[in-house]
Design a protein around this motif. Structure first.
Motif, short mmCIF file in Angstrom:
data_model
loop_
_atom_site.label_atom_id
_atom_site.label_comp_id
_atom_site.label_asym_id
_atom_site.label_seq_id
_atom_site.Cartn_x
_atom_site.Cartn_y
_atom_site.Cartn_z
N ALA A 82 0.83 -1.21 0.00
CA ALA A 82 0.00 0.00 0.00
C ALA A 82 0.86 1.26 0.00
O ALA A 82 0.60 2.20 -0.76
N SER A 83 1.91 1.28 0.83
CA SER A 83 2.80 2.44 0.86
C SER A 83 3.50 2.64 -0.47
O SER A 83 3.68 3.77 -0.92
N MET A 84 3.86 1.54 -1.12
CA MET A 84 4.49 1.63 -2.43
C MET A 84 3.52 2.19 -3.46
O MET A 84 3.88 3.05 -4.26
N MET A 85 2.29 1.70 -3.43
CA MET A 85 1.32 2.17 -4.42
C MET A 85 0.99 3.65 -4.20
O MET A 85 0.86 4.41 -5.17
N ILE A 86 0.88 4.05 -2.94
CA ILE A 86 0.66 5.48 -2.65
C ILE A 86 1.81 6.30 -3.23
O ILE A 86 1.60 7.37 -3.80
N GLU A 87 3.02 5.79 -3.10
CA GLU A 87 4.18 6.49 -3.66
C GLU A 87 4.09 6.59 -5.18
O GLU A 87 4.40 7.62 -5.77
N LEU A 88 3.66 5.51 -5.83
CA LEU A 88 3.53 5.53 -7.28
C LEU A 88 2.47 6.53 -7.74
O LEU A 88 2.57 7.08 -8.84
N TYR A 89 1.47 6.76 -6.91
CA TYR A 89 0.46 7.76 -7.22
C TYR A 89 0.96 9.18 -6.90
O TYR A 89 0.27 10.15 -7.19
N GLY A 90 2.13 9.28 -6.27
CA GLY A 90 2.67 10.59 -5.92
C GLY A 90 1.92 11.25 -4.78
O GLY A 90 1.86 12.48 -4.71
N ARG A 91 1.40 10.45 -3.86
CA ARG A 91 0.55 10.98 -2.80
C ARG A 91 1.27 10.97 -1.45
O ARG A 91 2.25 10.25 -1.23
N ASP A 296 -6.12 -9.60 -3.82
CA ASP A 296 -6.79 -8.78 -2.81
C ASP A 296 -5.84 -7.74 -2.23
O ASP A 296 -6.21 -6.57 -2.03
N VAL A 297 -4.61 -8.17 -1.93
CA VAL A 297 -3.61 -7.25 -1.38
C VAL A 297 -3.36 -6.09 -2.34
O VAL A 297 -3.32 -4.91 -1.94
N VAL A 298 -3.21 -6.39 -3.62
CA VAL A 298 -2.92 -5.35 -4.60
C VAL A 298 -4.15 -4.47 -4.83
O VAL A 298 -4.02 -3.25 -5.00
N ASP A 299 -5.34 -5.06 -4.83
CA ASP A 299 -6.56 -4.25 -4.95
C ASP A 299 -6.63 -3.23 -3.82
O ASP A 299 -6.97 -2.05 -4.04
N GLN A 300 -6.33 -3.67 -2.61
CA GLN A 300 -6.35 -2.77 -1.46
C GLN A 300 -5.27 -1.69 -1.59
O GLN A 300 -5.50 -0.53 -1.21
N ALA A 301 -4.13 -2.07 -2.14
CA ALA A 301 -3.05 -1.10 -2.33
C ALA A 301 -3.47 -0.03 -3.33
O ALA A 301 -3.18 1.17 -3.14
N VAL A 302 -4.12 -0.44 -4.41
CA VAL A 302 -4.57 0.52 -5.41
C VAL A 302 -5.58 1.50 -4.81
O VAL A 302 -5.51 2.72 -5.03
N GLU A 303 -6.51 0.99 -4.02
CA GLU A 303 -7.48 1.87 -3.37
C GLU A 303 -6.79 2.84 -2.42
O GLU A 303 -7.18 4.01 -2.32
N ALA A 304 -5.77 2.35 -1.72
CA ALA A 304 -5.02 3.24 -0.83
C ALA A 304 -4.34 4.34 -1.63
O ALA A 304 -4.32 5.51 -1.22
N GLY A 305 -3.79 3.99 -2.79
CA GLY A 305 -3.15 4.98 -3.64
C GLY A 305 -4.12 6.01 -4.17
O GLY A 305 -3.84 7.21 -4.18
N ARG A 306 -5.27 5.55 -4.60
CA ARG A 306 -6.27 6.46 -5.16
C ARG A 306 -6.84 7.41 -4.10
O ARG A 306 -7.18 8.55 -4.40
N ASN A 307 -6.95 6.92 -2.88
CA ASN A 307 -7.61 7.70 -1.83
C ASN A 307 -6.65 8.54 -0.99
O ASN A 307 -7.10 9.37 -0.19
N ALA A 308 -5.35 8.32 -1.14
CA ALA A 308 -4.39 9.09 -0.34
C ALA A 308 -4.41 10.56 -0.76
O ALA A 308 -4.61 10.88 -1.94
#
Length: 336
Positions: A82-91, A296-308
């Motif tokens: 999740a932290s990685m995906m948030i980073e990829l979203y630049g959030r 499921d883990v990656v789906d949750q990570a993507v949602e974390a990135g989108r919502n950060a």
């Protein structure tokens, strides 16, 4: 941990790690293609066995340095998806609070010290924690990853020399995916990368980087040697990057179809899947559950990135050397 053979439980662990990396990478590929992610991407799909096989021997106190193609290393070392995906979203809230993006993921709390876009730059950085472990008398090791292109850098050669002279608990992992960007390794180097290590007296191995068990066993020997105080090792893993040098690469005429077909036929997940099917009763059900869980883990990570939340612009001045020194006058000029 047994370094001469592998258990079914350990193989399942390798499959879990590789599946997480593959699902994460393919989802990021899709998100980038859809224009949802900013910046640049250098994906590691096809190279999962190297990260999984090496990191299976490491704990949080063991440090790694990575490359611009670092997602697999980070996930295998325990960095939060999740932290990685948030980073990829630049959030805000990402591994680098949105400032680093794909190429600079790091999390010292799990032993991932650095990633970066400068080829070969992470290798000398790993000599620091290796020397610290030796001076402190700790059994920790430092592992540095680089590609066949990075193996041509003088900093890598200097680091090997230093590690050999000081007998540092350092492990050099060369992910030879055949190309330094678009330059074939055979064109750029007179000898294979692992043969260069022999010139510095480093024990070296050449392994099939598509085979997670082969990487696991070679890494186990290197880690055991380093923990015992017997110095550095060089491991060259022959592997392949499915997505090329960078995401969006427009021309891939330098890649021979027969070579790509061979590596995809010997896909790391397929090789381990077949081995586990022969070794472990009920493996098909276990595999299906692992794949479901990782999606499921990656789906949750993507949602974390989108919502950060997006970073506060003022955060751009946090963490720079001039924090306490720069004052901006009315004309926008910096004064000291």
């Amino acid at each position: 941990m047994n370094t001469t053979s592998i258990t079914d439980e350990q193989m399942v662990g390798l499959f879990e790690t590789m599946t997480l990396i593959r699902v994460f990478e393919e989802r990021v590929h899709s998100l980038f293609q859809d224009g949802e992610l900013p910046g640049l991407l250098h994906l590691c799909s096809g190279q999962e066995a190297v990260a999984a096989g090496v990191m299976a021997h490491l704990g949080a106190a063991d440090m790694i340095t990575s490359t611009h193609r670092n997602h697999g290393h980070a996930l295998a070392k325990g960095v939060s998806p999740a932290s990685m995906m948030i980073e990829l979203y630049g959030r805000s809230g990402g591994t680098n609070d949105g400032k680093g993006g794909s190429m600079h993921i790091a999390d010292a709390s799990v032993g991932h010290l650095a990633s970066g876009g400068i080829v070969g730059a992470g290798v000398p950085l790993a000599m620091g924690p290796a020397q610290a472990a030796k001076l402190d008398g700790r059994p920790d090791v430092a592992v540095t990853f680089f590609g066949d292109g990075g193996a041509q850098q003088g900093t890598v050669l200097e680091s090997m020399n230093l590690a050999a002279v000081w007998a540092l608990p350092a492990i050099f992992i060369c992910e030879n995916n055949l190309f330094g960007q678009a330059t074939p390794v055979a064109y750029a180097s007179a000898v294979a990368p692992h043969q260069r290590a022999e010139g510095f007296g480093l024990p070296s191995e050449l392994v099939d980087g598509q085979d997670a068990v082969a990487v696991f066993e070679a890494a186990g020997r290197a880690v055991s040697r380093a923990r015992a105080g017997n110095g550095p090792t060089f491991v060259e893993c022959q592997t392949y990057s499915y997505h090329g040098s960078w995401e969006g690469e427009s021309k891939r005429s330098y890649r021979l179809p027969e070579v790509e077909t061979d590596f995809r036929t010997r896909d790391p997940l397929r090789i381990l899947d077949e081995r586990l099917a022969d070794s472990l009763q009920g493996w098909a059900d276990i595999r299906d559950q692992i794949e479901e869980d990782m999606h499921d883990v990656v789906d949750q990570a993507v949602e974390a990135g989108r919502n950060a939340p997006r970073p506060d612009p003022a955060a751009g001045l946090v963490g720079v050397y001039a924090d306490e020194l720069v004052d901006v006058d009315r004309d926008g000029l910096s004064t000291y």
